[in-house]
Each structure stands twice: as structure tokens, then as C-alpha cells.
Design a protein around this motif. Structure first.
Motif, mmCIF file in Angstrom:
data_model
loop_
_atom_site.group_PDB
_atom_site.id
_atom_site.type_symbol
_atom_site.label_atom_id
_atom_site.label_comp_id
_atom_site.label_asym_id
_atom_site.label_seq_id
_atom_site.Cartn_x
_atom_site.Cartn_y
_atom_site.Cartn_z
ATOM 1 N N SER A 58 -18.888 -60.560 -34.114
ATOM 2 C CA SER A 58 -19.849 -61.075 -33.141
ATOM 3 C C SER A 58 -19.147 -61.740 -31.969
ATOM 4 C CB SER A 58 -20.793 -62.077 -33.817
ATOM 5 O OG SER A 58 -21.490 -61.471 -34.876
ATOM 6 N N ALA A 59 -18.177 -62.592 -32.250
ATOM 7 C CA ALA A 59 -17.478 -63.291 -31.173
ATOM 8 C C ALA A 59 -16.712 -62.319 -30.285
ATOM 9 C CB ALA A 59 -16.522 -64.334 -31.773
ATOM 10 N N GLY A 60 -16.058 -61.336 -30.899
ATOM 11 C CA GLY A 60 -15.322 -60.349 -30.100
ATOM 12 C C GLY A 60 -16.236 -59.512 -29.230
ATOM 13 N N GLY A 80 -13.723 -68.156 -30.102
ATOM 14 C CA GLY A 80 -14.365 -67.930 -31.399
ATOM 15 C C GLY A 80 -13.789 -66.722 -32.111
ATOM 16 N N SER A 81 -13.563 -65.617 -31.383
ATOM 17 C CA SER A 81 -13.000 -64.432 -32.022
ATOM 18 C C SER A 81 -11.580 -64.691 -32.523
ATOM 19 C CB SER A 81 -13.006 -63.258 -31.034
ATOM 20 O OG SER A 81 -12.211 -63.561 -29.901
ATOM 21 N N LEU A 82 -10.781 -65.435 -31.741
ATOM 22 C CA LEU A 82 -9.426 -65.779 -32.186
ATOM 23 C C LEU A 82 -9.462 -66.689 -33.410
ATOM 24 C CD1 LEU A 82 -7.670 -66.356 -28.726
ATOM 25 C CD2 LEU A 82 -7.473 -64.369 -30.232
ATOM 26 N N ALA A 84 -11.789 -66.800 -35.652
ATOM 27 C CA ALA A 84 -12.192 -66.005 -36.805
ATOM 28 C C ALA A 84 -11.011 -65.216 -37.365
ATOM 29 C CB ALA A 84 -13.324 -65.053 -36.417
ATOM 30 N N LEU A 85 -10.194 -64.656 -36.476
ATOM 31 C CA LEU A 85 -9.014 -63.919 -36.928
ATOM 32 C C LEU A 85 -8.035 -64.853 -37.628
ATOM 33 C CD1 LEU A 85 -8.397 -61.576 -33.855
ATOM 34 C CD2 LEU A 85 -9.275 -60.939 -36.097
ATOM 35 N N LEU A 86 -7.826 -66.030 -37.063
ATOM 36 C CA LEU A 86 -6.912 -66.993 -37.696
ATOM 37 C C LEU A 86 -7.417 -67.425 -39.065
ATOM 38 C CD1 LEU A 86 -5.965 -69.229 -34.619
ATOM 39 C CD2 LEU A 86 -4.515 -67.574 -35.815
ATOM 40 N N LEU A 87 -8.741 -67.644 -39.160
ATOM 41 C CA LEU A 87 -9.300 -68.035 -40.450
ATOM 42 C C LEU A 87 -9.126 -66.922 -41.486
ATOM 43 C CD1 LEU A 87 -12.605 -69.814 -39.350
ATOM 44 C CD2 LEU A 87 -10.648 -70.865 -40.484
ATOM 45 N N ALA A 88 -9.375 -65.672 -41.049
ATOM 46 C CA ALA A 88 -9.234 -64.552 -41.979
ATOM 47 C C ALA A 88 -7.788 -64.419 -42.446
ATOM 48 C CB ALA A 88 -9.704 -63.264 -41.305
ATOM 49 N N MET A 89 -6.832 -64.520 -41.500
ATOM 50 C CA MET A 89 -5.423 -64.418 -41.871
ATOM 51 C C MET A 89 -5.004 -65.579 -42.763
ATOM 52 S SD MET A 89 -3.515 -62.901 -38.468
ATOM 53 C CE MET A 89 -4.054 -64.224 -37.396
ATOM 54 N N SER A 90 -5.485 -66.771 -42.432
ATOM 55 C CA SER A 90 -5.137 -67.939 -43.245
ATOM 56 C C SER A 90 -5.706 -67.809 -44.646
ATOM 57 C CB SER A 90 -5.666 -69.217 -42.579
ATOM 58 O OG SER A 90 -5.099 -69.372 -41.292
ATOM 59 N N ALA A 91 -6.948 -67.305 -44.736
ATOM 60 C CA ALA A 91 -7.571 -67.160 -46.050
ATOM 61 C C ALA A 91 -6.770 -66.204 -46.917
ATOM 62 C CB ALA A 91 -9.002 -66.658 -45.891
#
Length: 260
Positions: A58-60, A80-82, A84-91
Motif C-alpha cells: 500500500s505504501a509503495g 512508510g514503504s521503506l 515496511a521493508l525494514l520491518l519485514a527484513m528485521s522480522a
């Protein structure tokens, strides 16, 4: 503009969606494991990948759309899109580190993961509520007038081009028809002359020699007689009254000699 090559279309419509689906599928186990580590039960933990994935998409998408349309809120959507990517990679990284016993869960980690859903909702609502650029009535009217002017010019050019072509073609047809009429008339006269000549040679006594031209007054008198009887002035009827060939009578009519 050149057409898009087939392999580029294949990448856009097949490769990219396939890569996105594969990436989302691979991120599911780590994000679910991290949600369990933060305290969510087996029933709720699978919602974590959906939350992060939908947030990132959505953010992207919003950031790309607002950049193309020059709308406000581009920066927040991009951030927001960045995020979300950081959260996904961190998770992924954190869940794998915990599974391999390189690190343990902590209060800070639990708090951070627990904050992901509300922060995601807050930012999505913010992006949805960002006002779009509003055009004034004068700007909209100016754009409409410009479009009408452009369409008027294009339509005038098209009509002018087709009108000139139609006029040229019409003149050409008219000239061709006039020439054809003259040729047919001359041919008819030649045929009649040849026929009379042949008839004279075959029957020299017929008519006492070559036929003389019928006086114009006699032609008009015959035409008046036909009209007085309610008949039309045609080649055969005029020929019968004057004693000439039908082609000769037709020539008299075309020359206007049979008018009363």
C-alpha cells in the motif's frame, strides 16, 4: 513510440508478480515465528505477514501514484514503504537468529513487535486522509478551453483535407463525364453519317441521294405537334415525324433544336 518488446512484457506481467508472491511466501514463516515470540497465539500470529505485506504494498503504491500525479504526501508514503521493508527484513533476521539460538527474546523486542500493527494502521490512515491537490474552477476551465481549442484545430484540419480531396475528385469526374459525352456525341454523328452513306450506296434511288438537313423551323414544328398531342419529345417520335434516323433526332434534341 516503439512497442514494448515481448520479453519486457513478460518481466512486467509474469516475472515481477511471481517474484513478489515468492518473496511474500518466504517471509511468512519468519514473521509468524516473530509474532509468536512477541506473545501472539497460534490463532493470531499468521496475521503478522499479512499486516507487513499489505502495509509495504500500500505504501509503495501510494508513493508511486502521488509522485506521478504531483500530489502531496509523497514523502510520508515513501517513508512508510521503506519502514515496511525494514520491518519485514528485521522480522526475518530476528526470527532466524532466535531459532538458531544466536539471541533470545527480550522485553524491548516484545514491545517493538507489539507496536507494529497499531503503527501500521496509523500510517495507512494518515496516507488515506492526505488531501489531494485541488484545482480551482479557473484552472479547470482553462484546461477545458485548451482541450476544446486543440480538438477544434484538429477537426478543422481533417475536414479541410477531406473537403479538398472530395472537390478535386468531383472536378475530375465532371471533366471526364463531359469529355465522354462529347466523344459519344461525335461517335453517334460518325455512325449516322456512315450509315447514311452505306444506305445511299446500297440503294441509290432511296431518297433521291444524300439526305438534306431538316430545317430548324420544321424540327420545332414537329416538337410542338408532339406536345400538343400530349406526347413527350423523344428521339423515336421526332424521327418518325421528320423522317430521319433516331440518332439524328436525338442529336436535334440534345442541340436544343426541338425546343418550342
Amino acid at each position: 513510440m516503439s512497442a514494448t518488446p515481448w520479453y519486457i512484457k513478460g518481466i512486467l506481467y509474469v516475472a515481477l508478480p511471481a517474484a513478489c508472491v515468492a518473496a511474500l511466501y518466504l517471509s511468512i514463516p519468519g514473521e509468524v515465528a516473530l509474532a509468536r515470540t512477541a506473545g501472539w497465539s497460534e490463532h493470531y500470529a499468521p496475521a503478522m505477514p499479512v499486516c507487513l505485506s499489505v502495509y509495504a504494498l500500500s505504501a509503495g503504491a501510494i508513493a508511486t501514484y502521488r509522485r506521478k500525479m504531483e500530489l502531496p504526501g509523497q514523502v510520508t508514503a515513501l517513508v512508510g514503504s521503506l519502514m515496511a521493508l525494514l520491518l519485514a527484513m528485521s522480522a526475518q533476521s530476528i526470527s532466524h537468529l532466535i531459532e538458531q539460538d544466536y539471541m533470545n527474546s527480550s522485553a524491548l523486542l516484545v514491545v517493538a513487535v507489539s507496536c507494529v500493527p497499531p503503527l501500521t494502521i496509523a500510517h495507512l490512515v494518515h496516507m488515506a486522509e492526505t488531501p489531494a491537490r485541488v484545482k480551482t474552477a479557473s484552472q479547470q476551465m482553462a484546461e477545458l478551453v485548451g482541450m476544446i481549442d486543440y480538438l477544434s484545430v484538429e477537426l478543422t484540419q481533417v475536414l479541410s483535407t477531406h473537403t479538398d480531396e472530395a472537390l478535386t475528385y468531383s472536378r475530375s469526374l465532371s471533366e471526364g463525364y463531359d469529355k465522354l459525352t462529347e466523344d459519344v456525341k461525335a461517335l453517334g454523328e460518325d455512325v449516322e453519317s456512315v450509315a447514311e452513306s452505306i444506305g445511299t450506296k446500297l440503294n441509290p434511288k432511296r431518297g433521291g441521294g444524300p439526305k438534306k438537313a431538316v430545317p430548324e423551323e420544321k424540327i420545332k414544328e414537329a416538337a410542338r405537334e408532339l406536345k400538343a398531342n400530349g406526347e413527350r419529345v423523344t428521339g423515336p417520335r421526332l424521327a418518325a415525324l421528320l423522317g430521319v434516323g433516331e440518332s439524328t433526332a436525338a442529336r436535334y434534341i440534345s442541340q436544343g433544336l426541338a425546343t418550342t
